[in-house]
Design an enzyme around this catalytic site. Structure first.
Site, PDB file in Angstrom:
ATOM      1  N   ASP A 259      39.090   3.249  63.774  1.00  0.00           N
ATOM      2  CA  ASP A 259      38.907   2.918  65.183  1.00  0.00           C
ATOM      3  C   ASP A 259      37.648   2.047  65.289  1.00  0.00           C
ATOM      4  O   ASP A 259      36.947   1.814  64.309  1.00  0.00           O
ATOM      5  CB  ASP A 259      38.816   4.192  66.054  1.00  0.00           C
ATOM      6  CG  ASP A 259      39.179   3.888  67.513  1.00  0.00           C
ATOM      7  OD1 ASP A 259      39.153   2.711  67.915  1.00  0.00           O
ATOM      8  OD2 ASP A 259      39.485   4.829  68.270  1.00  0.00           O
TER       9      ASP A 259
HETATM   10  C1  BGC Z   1      39.940   3.100  71.155  1.00  0.00           C
HETATM   11  C2  BGC Z   1      41.239   2.743  70.490  1.00  0.00           C
HETATM   12  C3  BGC Z   1      41.525   1.282  70.680  1.00  0.00           C
HETATM   13  C4  BGC Z   1      40.357   0.502  70.085  1.00  0.00           C
HETATM   14  C5  BGC Z   1      40.544  -1.001  70.119  1.00  0.00           C
HETATM   15  C6  BGC Z   1      38.803   2.170  70.778  1.00  0.00           C
HETATM   16  O1  BGC Z   1      37.685   2.345  71.587  1.00  0.00           O
HETATM   17  O2  BGC Z   1      39.611   4.421  70.817  1.00  0.00           O
HETATM   18  O3  BGC Z   1      42.275   3.532  71.012  1.00  0.00           O
HETATM   19  O4  BGC Z   1      42.737   0.927  70.083  1.00  0.00           O
HETATM   20  O5  BGC Z   1      39.187   0.816  70.825  1.00  0.00           O
HETATM   21  O6  BGC Z   1      40.350  -1.519  71.375  1.00  0.00           O
END
Ligand code: BGC
Length: 727
Positions: A259
């Site tokens: 993530d």
């Molecule tokens: C979130 C993810 C997301 C990623 C990319 C993160 O803050 O937890 O679910 O896909 O950002 O934007």
């Protein structure tokens, strides 16, 4: 998108391995790095990095021309011509916005969910996107957690069915899906985002991992690791999850991405001392690609030089990434500004309307006050900011959503009643959080002049989603005071709730005549809600998550364990009824709260209709089966009301005795049927031994012999029941 082991193998032989052989170490590490786009242009340093093979993927670049130039640099100007993965959070639609995933889950309609994902994929592909970070399949049992909005709710079976439907929708329409967040993120303590999760392994396997196992089996292109610390080992450095479960047990052939900065956050967790150790742990655990932080780019080469990492390990991870690119057909594409044909806007909106209508759940309908009958209605009051806000109805995660496509409930109600009845509108409150009651008088006067009022209350979209958790789940601001004030007028009040989570409705429930729970319905909130209010369709949504009466009941979910002293109406006593100086053991002595009992406000699977559905004649093909036999269950469903409607019928199972205690009920099947008034239909469900399997004390998945109880009905409180034995 090829999923079969044989075709994956041939892609490896023909494309991936020859490419790997030509790659230098920096080029390999480059593939493992995802960088953030600049948003609409290509800065020289990014162009240079792509040209030098230092980038495997770009996130958040949605301008078709910019993406095309980036791809051209990657394919035509870099040494090996490897195309980029272009990632974006396409969560519940791209331009056309469908209901938030929790709302989609309330439709219990995998077909519509798949079609919506297909439309989102086609629209996103027009902007050059080839990879979405969806579906989010975290089991969510805590409505305080803002990200429950992005989930399919509390049930492993429903989440697995809808998660695989979404994966098909994306991947059959040209973009790769990503199952997130692996794993256990939904169990954040006290519903605070990014917080610690502690989940015993048996529960992790039987509940939280099941949807991930399902989408892995269905060929999802990628997995994303969670931000959470799971049982002391953060998910982005968790070897047990990523090696043992994902790769060894499930034989998953796709790629794993971290993530956002979750690798460098291993250090913030206090799990590693610095970025270098974080890179080591994440790589060792099996995170193939790093999202945005730079620990791989900065440290993998020297870790390799030191002999702490092997080139074989890096090669295997780069191969996962290249294989994903190959499966998505990126090596066969020519990159121009429009990589695929645009979606058909009208069709997309029609799909959004259908899904939004099927997502709405009717929770209360006293004296059949709904549907509203325009012939008998001279004037209708519409109250609330959310009645006419094309942005707020879209919900969380709508980076690319086009607000201009929105039709608001007020617009649709006006259109429906045009020339038939007068519609008067009062906003009453500036926002859902407002404490300013100066608009109440206006609302009162509008309601006084009308025959009935529809109140659009709930939460603006910013109150749910990532990082937007709440400890109090009542209607925010002074909305309850507004309901109270309007209820004194004595006109029928219909409450439409737009929210990103279950709210505790107890404070207002008695003051309104009907409640339609609409979640955040998306672009077509207006037509969908208006169709339901005026009876053009009967509500057919069912809750994908249990609604608590008060926050103190959380966690409260239908598939809990039985416990040694289960409560019953006989054992429950209310705090106001306890005799003075009652002896300690004279009352209660079972699992309930003195002030809230043990039942939820609304159970999982619940939802009313404008008609009545009766279930009867439940029969089983066998009363005994063996572990290689399936069971057929039949039940008669009758529409005994006078309105055509759809019903979501649900099958629940309880394994009465297990080597680990089993839930009191587990959803094992569901189907949606449309019945005309008077229609009787025999429904069939099949239970396979696989449906009865679970992880035992040794964490082995197996089917244990013994007695099972089943229920079929319209919600998780279904009473029609039968038993069978597995020999
Ligand atoms: C979130 C993810 C997301 C990623 C990319 C993160 O803050 O937890 O679910 O896909 O950002 O934007």
């Amino acid at each position: 998108m090829p999923e079969h082991p044989a075709s994956l193998n041939s892609l490896k032989q023909s494309l991936v391995n020859p490419l790997l052989e030509q790659m230098t170490l920096p080029e390999k590490i480059g593939q493992m790095c995802q960088v953030n786009g600049a948003g609409g242009w290509v800065p020289e340093d990014l162009a240079e990095a792509v040209r030098n093979g230092q980038v495997g993927s770009v996130i958040n670049e949605v301008d078709a021309e910019t993406v095309a130039s980036l791809q051209k640099i990657a394919v035509e100007e870099s040494r090996l011509g490897i195309p980029l993965l272009i990632g974006r959070d396409v969560i519940h639609g791209f331009k056309t916005i469908f209901p938030i995933p929790l709302g989609q889950a309330a439709s219990w309609n995998p077909e519509l969910v798949e079609q919506a994902a297909g439309i989102a994929a086609i629209e996103a592909a027009c902007a050059g996107i080839n990879w979405t970070f969806s579906p989010m399949i975290d089991i969510s049992r805590d409505p305080r957690w803002g990200r429950i909005a992005e989930s399919f709710g509390e049930d492993p079976h429903l989440t697995s069915e809808l998660g695989t439907a979404m994966v098909r929708g994306y991947q059959d329409n040209g973009i790769g899906a990503c199952a997130k967040h692996f794993a256990g993120y939904g169990a954040s303590q006290s519903g605070r985002d990014y917080f610690t999760t502690e989940i015993p392994e048996n529960e992790l396997r039987n509940v939280y991992l099941e949807p991930f196992r399902a989408v892995a089996k269905a060929g999802v292109a990628s997995f994303m690791t969670g931000f959470n610390d799971l049982n002391g080992v953060p998910a982005s450095g968790n070897e047990f999850l990523l090696q043992q479960v994902l790769r060894e047990e499930w034989q998953y052939p796709g790629m794993v991405v971290s993530d956002w900065e979750s690798i460098s956050q291993l250090t913030t967790h206090g799990f590693t001392a610095d970025d270098r150790e974080a890179a080591f742990e994440a790589l060792n655990a099996g995170v193939d690609m790093e999202m945005v932080s730079r620990t791989y780019a900065d440290h993998l080469a020297s870790l390799l030089e030191e002999g702490r990492l092997s080139i074989a390990k890096i090669d295997a991870m780069v191969a996962n990434i290249l294989l994903t690119k190959a499966r998505l057909g990126l090596f066969d594409q020519t990159f121009t500004a429009s990589v695929s044909e645009g979606g058909k806007q009208e069709l997309a909106l029609e799909q959004a309307r259908q899904l939004a209508a099927q997502s709405c759940v009717l929770l209360k309908n006293n004296g059949q006050c709904l549907p509203l009958r325009p012939q008998q209605l001279k004037s209708l009051a519409v109250i609330g900011q959310l009645a006419d806000d094309g942005y707020e109805q879209l919900g969380t995660w709508i980076f690319d959503g086009d607000e201009r496509l929105s039709e608001t409930p007020l617009q649709s109600i006006r259109a429906h009643l045009d020339g038939v009845a007068e519609v008067r509108y009062a906003k009453a409150l500036e926002t859902s959080r407002s404490q300013d009651q100066s608009g109440f008088d206006d609302a009162v006067s509008v309601v006084e002049q009308a025959q009935a009022a529809v109140l659009f209350l709930g939460e603006e979209s910013i109150l749910s989603g990532e990082a937007h958790c709440r400890a109090d789940l009542d209607l925010p601001g002074c909305q309850a005071a507004l309901v109270e004030r309007l209820s004194r007028i004595g006109k029928p009040l219909i409450l439409v709730v737009m929210a990103g989570r279950p709210l505790t409705l107890a404070p207002v429930l008695e003051q309104v005549d009907a409640v339609l729970y609409a979640w955040h319905p998306g672009s077509m909130a207006g037509p969908a809600i208006s169709d339901l209010l005026f009876g053009l369709q009967s509500p057919s949504g069912k809750l994908p998550v249990t609604f608590p009466k008060v926050v103190g009941q959380i966690p409260i979910f239908y598939n809990h364990k039985h416990g040694g002293r289960p409560p019953s109406p006989e054992t429950v006593v209310h705090i106001d009824e306890i005799p003075v100086r009652a002896k300690q053991t004279s009352l209660g002595m079972s699992a309930f709260h003195l002030d809230a009992g043990y039942q939820p406000q609304f159970p999982f699977g619940f939802g009313l209709s404008y008609t009545r559905f009766d279930y009867r004649h439940l029969s089983l093909s066998h009363t005994e089966i063996t572990a290689d036999q399936s069971l057929t269950i039949e039940v008669e469903l009758e529409n005994s009301g006078d309105v055509a409607a759809e019903e979501v019928s649900q099958l629940y199972v309880r394994d009465l005795v297990g080597s680990v205690t089993r839930p009191v009920k587990e959803l094992k099947g569901f189907q949606r049927n449309r019945l005309l008034p008077g229609d009787v239909k025999t429904l069939q469900f099949t239970l396979t031994p696989e449906d009865l399997a679970f992880y035992d004390r040794k964490q082995q998945r197996l089917v244990e012999p013994g007695r099972f109880q089943i229920w079929v009905g319209g919600d998780s409180d279904a009473e029609l029941t039968a038993e069978f034995e597995l020999k």
